[in-house]
Scaffold this active site. Structure first.
Site, PDB file in Angstrom:
ATOM      1  N   ASP A  96     -29.895  10.958 -21.151  1.00 10.07           N
ATOM      2  CA  ASP A  96     -31.141  10.578 -21.836  1.00 10.07           C
ATOM      3  C   ASP A  96     -31.092   9.791 -23.307  1.00 10.07           C
ATOM      4  OD1 ASP A  96     -30.038  12.341 -23.201  1.00 10.07           O
ATOM      5  OD2 ASP A  96     -31.354  14.290 -22.391  1.00 10.07           O
ATOM      6  N   GLU A 118     -26.758  12.919 -14.202  1.00  7.84           N
ATOM      7  CA  GLU A 118     -27.227  13.681 -14.967  1.00  7.84           C
ATOM      8  C   GLU A 118     -28.915  13.689 -14.930  1.00  7.84           C
ATOM      9  OE1 GLU A 118     -27.454  15.197 -19.340  1.00  7.84           O
ATOM     10  OE2 GLU A 118     -25.582  16.039 -18.438  1.00  7.84           O
ATOM     11  N   GLU A 132     -35.148  11.862 -26.168  1.00  3.72           N
ATOM     12  CA  GLU A 132     -34.724  12.255 -25.113  1.00  3.72           C
ATOM     13  C   GLU A 132     -35.663  12.481 -23.907  1.00  3.72           C
ATOM     14  OE1 GLU A 132     -33.621  13.512 -27.849  1.00  3.72           O
ATOM     15  OE2 GLU A 132     -31.743  12.656 -28.389  1.00  3.72           O
ATOM     16  N   HIS A 205     -27.291  17.996 -34.580  1.00  2.00           N
ATOM     17  CA  HIS A 205     -27.557  16.469 -34.839  1.00  2.00           C
ATOM     18  C   HIS A 205     -28.962  15.916 -34.403  1.00  2.00           C
ATOM     19  CE1 HIS A 205     -27.620  15.113 -30.737  1.00  2.00           C
ATOM     20  NE2 HIS A 205     -26.636  15.974 -30.451  1.00  2.00           N
ATOM     21  N   ARG A 207     -32.450  14.410 -33.473  1.00  2.00           N
ATOM     22  CA  ARG A 207     -33.219  13.669 -34.419  1.00  2.00           C
ATOM     23  C   ARG A 207     -34.464  14.224 -34.707  1.00  2.00           C
ATOM     24  NH1 ARG A 207     -33.656   7.816 -34.861  1.00  2.00           N
ATOM     25  NH2 ARG A 207     -31.505   7.381 -33.785  1.00  2.00           N
ATOM     26  N   HIS A 238     -21.189  15.942 -37.289  1.00  2.00           N
ATOM     27  CA  HIS A 238     -21.619  14.342 -36.695  1.00  2.00           C
ATOM     28  C   HIS A 238     -21.761  13.391 -37.908  1.00  2.00           C
ATOM     29  CE1 HIS A 238     -24.298  11.696 -34.787  1.00  2.00           C
ATOM     30  NE2 HIS A 238     -24.270  12.373 -33.672  1.00  2.00           N
TER      31      HIS A 238
HETATM   32  C1  UD1 Z   1     -27.654  10.070 -30.054  1.00  2.00           C
HETATM   33  C2  UD1 Z   1     -28.716  10.172 -29.008  1.00  2.00           C
HETATM   34  C3  UD1 Z   1     -28.813  11.563 -28.307  1.00  2.00           C
HETATM   35  C4  UD1 Z   1     -27.461  12.273 -28.148  1.00  2.00           C
HETATM   36  C5  UD1 Z   1     -26.490  12.038 -29.600  1.00  2.00           C
HETATM   37  C6  UD1 Z   1     -25.217  12.422 -29.175  1.00  2.00           C
HETATM   38  C7  UD1 Z   1     -30.576   8.529 -28.990  1.00  2.00           C
HETATM   39  C8  UD1 Z   1     -31.896   8.015 -29.477  1.00  2.00           C
HETATM   40  N1  UD1 Z   1     -29.965   9.630 -29.497  1.00  2.00           N
HETATM   41  O1  UD1 Z   1     -28.098  10.569 -31.195  1.00  2.00           O
HETATM   42  O2  UD1 Z   1     -29.654  11.591 -27.354  1.00  2.00           O
HETATM   43  O3  UD1 Z   1     -27.743  13.445 -28.117  1.00  2.00           O
HETATM   44  O4  UD1 Z   1     -26.449  10.513 -29.754  1.00  2.00           O
HETATM   45  O5  UD1 Z   1     -24.440  12.894 -30.610  1.00  2.00           O
HETATM   46  O6  UD1 Z   1     -30.122   7.843 -28.196  1.00  2.00           O
HETATM   47  N2  UD1 Z   1     -22.898   7.460 -36.558  1.00  2.00           N
HETATM   48  C9  UD1 Z   1     -21.834   7.090 -37.195  1.00  2.00           C
HETATM   49  N3  UD1 Z   1     -20.612   6.913 -36.238  1.00  2.00           N
HETATM   50  C10 UD1 Z   1     -20.681   7.081 -34.940  1.00  2.00           C
HETATM   51  C11 UD1 Z   1     -21.847   7.730 -34.444  1.00  2.00           C
HETATM   52  C12 UD1 Z   1     -22.924   7.902 -35.183  1.00  2.00           C
HETATM   53  O7  UD1 Z   1     -21.430   6.621 -38.168  1.00  2.00           O
HETATM   54  O8  UD1 Z   1     -19.678   7.262 -34.098  1.00  2.00           O
HETATM   55  C13 UD1 Z   1     -24.063   7.412 -37.449  1.00  2.00           C
HETATM   56  C14 UD1 Z   1     -24.580   6.141 -37.788  1.00  2.00           C
HETATM   57  O9  UD1 Z   1     -24.991   6.230 -39.086  1.00  2.00           O
HETATM   58  C15 UD1 Z   1     -25.805   6.093 -36.811  1.00  2.00           C
HETATM   59  C16 UD1 Z   1     -26.382   7.445 -36.640  1.00  2.00           C
HETATM   60  O10 UD1 Z   1     -25.006   8.362 -36.898  1.00  2.00           O
HETATM   61  O11 UD1 Z   1     -27.100   5.156 -37.110  1.00  2.00           O
HETATM   62  C17 UD1 Z   1     -27.261   7.969 -35.635  1.00  2.00           C
HETATM   63  O12 UD1 Z   1     -26.502   7.381 -34.488  1.00  2.00           O
HETATM   64  P1  UD1 Z   1     -27.662   7.816 -33.188  1.00  2.00           P
HETATM   65  O13 UD1 Z   1     -26.856   7.264 -32.011  1.00  2.00           O
HETATM   66  O14 UD1 Z   1     -28.865   6.936 -33.742  1.00  2.00           O
HETATM   67  O15 UD1 Z   1     -28.383   9.055 -33.090  1.00  2.00           O
HETATM   68  P2  UD1 Z   1     -27.557  10.422 -32.716  1.00  2.00           P
HETATM   69  O16 UD1 Z   1     -28.535  11.453 -33.334  1.00  2.00           O
HETATM   70  O17 UD1 Z   1     -26.177  10.408 -32.707  1.00  2.00           O
HETATM   71  N1  UDP Z   2     -17.963  17.357 -29.008  1.00  2.00           N
HETATM   72  C1  UDP Z   2     -16.818  16.896 -29.598  1.00  2.00           C
HETATM   73  N2  UDP Z   2     -16.598  16.798 -30.699  1.00  2.00           N
HETATM   74  C2  UDP Z   2     -17.242  17.355 -31.625  1.00  2.00           C
HETATM   75  C3  UDP Z   2     -18.413  17.664 -31.379  1.00  2.00           C
HETATM   76  C4  UDP Z   2     -18.600  17.865 -30.039  1.00  2.00           C
HETATM   77  O1  UDP Z   2     -16.102  16.200 -28.686  1.00  2.00           O
HETATM   78  O2  UDP Z   2     -16.870  17.443 -32.901  1.00  2.00           O
HETATM   79  C5  UDP Z   2     -18.222  17.289 -27.844  1.00  2.00           C
HETATM   80  C6  UDP Z   2     -18.815  18.451 -27.102  1.00  2.00           C
HETATM   81  O3  UDP Z   2     -17.906  19.165 -26.452  1.00  2.00           O
HETATM   82  C7  UDP Z   2     -19.855  18.056 -26.080  1.00  2.00           C
HETATM   83  C8  UDP Z   2     -20.471  16.767 -26.724  1.00  2.00           C
HETATM   84  O4  UDP Z   2     -19.444  16.450 -27.646  1.00  2.00           O
HETATM   85  O5  UDP Z   2     -19.245  17.782 -24.742  1.00  2.00           O
HETATM   86  C9  UDP Z   2     -21.768  16.954 -27.185  1.00  2.00           C
HETATM   87  O6  UDP Z   2     -22.097  15.940 -27.831  1.00  2.00           O
HETATM   88  P1  UDP Z   2     -23.398  15.923 -28.905  1.00  2.00           P
HETATM   89  O7  UDP Z   2     -23.730  17.473 -29.405  1.00  2.00           O
HETATM   90  O8  UDP Z   2     -23.254  14.951 -29.831  1.00  2.00           O
HETATM   91  O9  UDP Z   2     -24.292  15.568 -27.922  1.00  2.00           O
HETATM   92  P2  UDP Z   2     -25.395  16.322 -26.944  1.00  2.00           P
HETATM   93  O10 UDP Z   2     -24.648  17.170 -25.921  1.00  2.00           O
HETATM   94  O11 UDP Z   2     -26.411  17.028 -27.934  1.00  2.00           O
HETATM   95  O12 UDP Z   2     -26.037  15.029 -26.510  1.00  2.00           O
END
Ligand code: UD1
Ligand code: UDP
Length: 372
Positions: A96, A118, A132, A205, A207, A238
């Site tokens: 999602d 999924e 999502e 994490h 949003r 995160h």
């Molecule tokens: C995204 C997904 C969410 C998922 C989550 C898993 C969307 C809208 N959101 O949310 O569904 O649950 O990933 O973690 O698709 N950033 C870094 N390095 C990284 C990753 C993130 O610096 O490797 C920072 C960046 O500033 C980025 C911000 O985190 O802009 C947010 O990342 P984003 O993918 O927009 O949102 P998530 O909360 O990670």
């Molecule tokens: N995870 C990881 N390292 C971390 C935190 C989470 O590998 O420091 C893994 C966790 O085991 C799970 C997935 O990342 O499989 C969950 O990711 P996240 O919470 O970012 O996203 P969501 O599942 O909410 O989409």
């Protein structure tokens, strides 16, 4: 040969899609192309490295503090080019995220069939989780193959009028990933710090939780940790700067919590498995912790994973400070409540989801996953 393109971009998608990529690569009748959007950069690369998956395409879209507009426009433009060049027979997307939704949209525009891994998770509130719930409902309108992890997810899709012939109950591929990660003989420096104390594992994490809700979540956690010195928390934060700022403000200076960098999935699963309690707003942890019998307080108002709630391992506690404080305190102080919640069960799969999906894609006979 069927040309199948797997597209993903964030950490959880990578954790759940890499085992499928590896399974598809074993199949003689399938040519696999891997395209990552890199909606996440470092957190994606961490997973790719661990599974030794090298993408054929990398859109490298991540920007600091990216908006939904940023992700949507960059992924749509990038996917158009890759899809037109490769012309795959089918594209597999996962879950999602914006990567998954926008890729499915690009496929729809180019009339390329989509398989949704999924599929069928629902809260029916498009603002929770945001965005999502909208993303996954929209993908279901587009996709021709729906790989539902559980019978409940299948039922959601059927109720929405999706054709039964497009739905397959496979189990969740995260359970396949866990077969390769969890080890009896695991050790980690953080576990030495924990010693005989109780390990509390935290992730956050979402949003819709950024801002006030997240501050409330962290304040509740801090109050409980201040009152229970035999609990020690590990919180791999995160990389979202908005999450880091809130955690820094509310949790720094508390000496029974370690705020650490994101751990790789091997460490994450093993630390979860050794936890006394998990507090999270993550989707993935709600699927992983039940099989270890680790109680999870889900800091959200809704969940698309009611199977774990029904099994008693997950409890929805919302984002109100006092509600989280009360539930967390009760779980620590009331052994009856703890025993009720810490029952190992596996409502999400048997570790063979990837084989089932690959069989279906090869038109081989398939037997659905059935929960015990
Ligand atoms: C995204 C997904 C969410 C998922 C989550 C898993 C969307 C809208 N959101 O949310 O569904 O649950 O990933 O973690 O698709 N950033 C870094 N390095 C990284 C990753 C993130 O610096 O490797 C920072 C960046 O500033 C980025 C911000 O985190 O802009 C947010 O990342 P984003 O993918 O927009 O949102 P998530 O909360 O990670
Ligand atoms: N995870 C990881 N390292 C971390 C935190 C989470 O590998 O420091 C893994 C966790 O085991 C799970 C997935 O990342 O499989 C969950 O990711 P996240 O919470 O970012 O996203 P969501 O599942 O909410 O989409």
């Amino acid at each position: 040969m069927k040309k199948i393109m797997c597209v993903f971009g964030t950490r959880p998608e990578a954790i759940k899609m890499c085992p499928l990529v590896l399974e598809l690569k074993k199949r003689n009748s399938i040519e696999v192309i891997v395209c990552v959007t890199a909606q996440h950069r470092q957190m994606l690369d961490q997973v790719l490295g661990l599974f030794h998956v090298i993408p054929d395409y990398d859109l490298d879209v991540m920007r600091d503090r990216q908006t939904l507009f940023d992700i949507t426009t960059h992924v749509l433009d990038g996917m158009k080019e890759v899809l037109e060049r490769e012309q795959p027979d089918m594209v597999l997307v996962h879950g999602d995220t914006s990567t998954a939704f926008v890729t499915a949209l690009a496929c729809y525009y180019l009339q390329i069939p989509v398989g949704h891994v999924e599929a069928g998770l629902r809260t029916y509130n498009i603002y929770s989780p945001y965005p999502e719930e909208f993303n996954r409902e929209a993908i279901s309108i587009i996709s021709q193959y729906n790989f539902a992890p559980t019978p409940l997810a299948r039922d959601n899709l059927l109720r929405e009028g999706r054709a039964e012939s497009t739905i397959y109950v496979t189990g969740n591929t995260v359970i396949d990933a866990m077969r390769h990660t969890v080890r009896e003989d695991y050790s980690h420096p953080e576990l030495e710090w924990i010693g005989d104390d109780k390990l509390i594992f935290i992730t956050a994490h979402r949003r819709e939780n950024l801002g006030t809700p997240m501050h409330h979540m962290f304040r509740a956690i801090r109050r409980v940790l201040d009152e229970h010195r035999d609990c020690k928390a590990i919180y791999p934060i995160h990389l979202n700067p908005a999450v880091r700022e809130a955690a820094d403000r509310e949790l720094s200076g508390c000496n029974n919590i370690h705020l650490i960098e994101p751990v790789d999935v091997y460490d994450c699963h093993n630390l979860e498995a050794r936890s006394f309690i998990c507090l999270t707003d993550s989707g993935g942890l709600q699927e992983e912790c039940p099989s270890y019998g680790v109680p999870v307080l889900v800091m959200r108002d809704t969940t698309e994973r009611p199977e774990g709630v029904d099994a008693g391992v997950l409890r929805l506690v919302g984002t109100n400070e006092d509600t989280i404080y009360d539930a967390f305190t009760q779980l620590i102080e009331d052994p009856g409540e703890y025993d009720r919640m810490s029952q190992a069960c596996n409502p999400y799969g048997d570790g063979h989801a990837c084989e089932r999906i690959a069989d279906i894609l090869e038109d081989k006979p398939y037997s659905p996953w059935v929960a015990n």
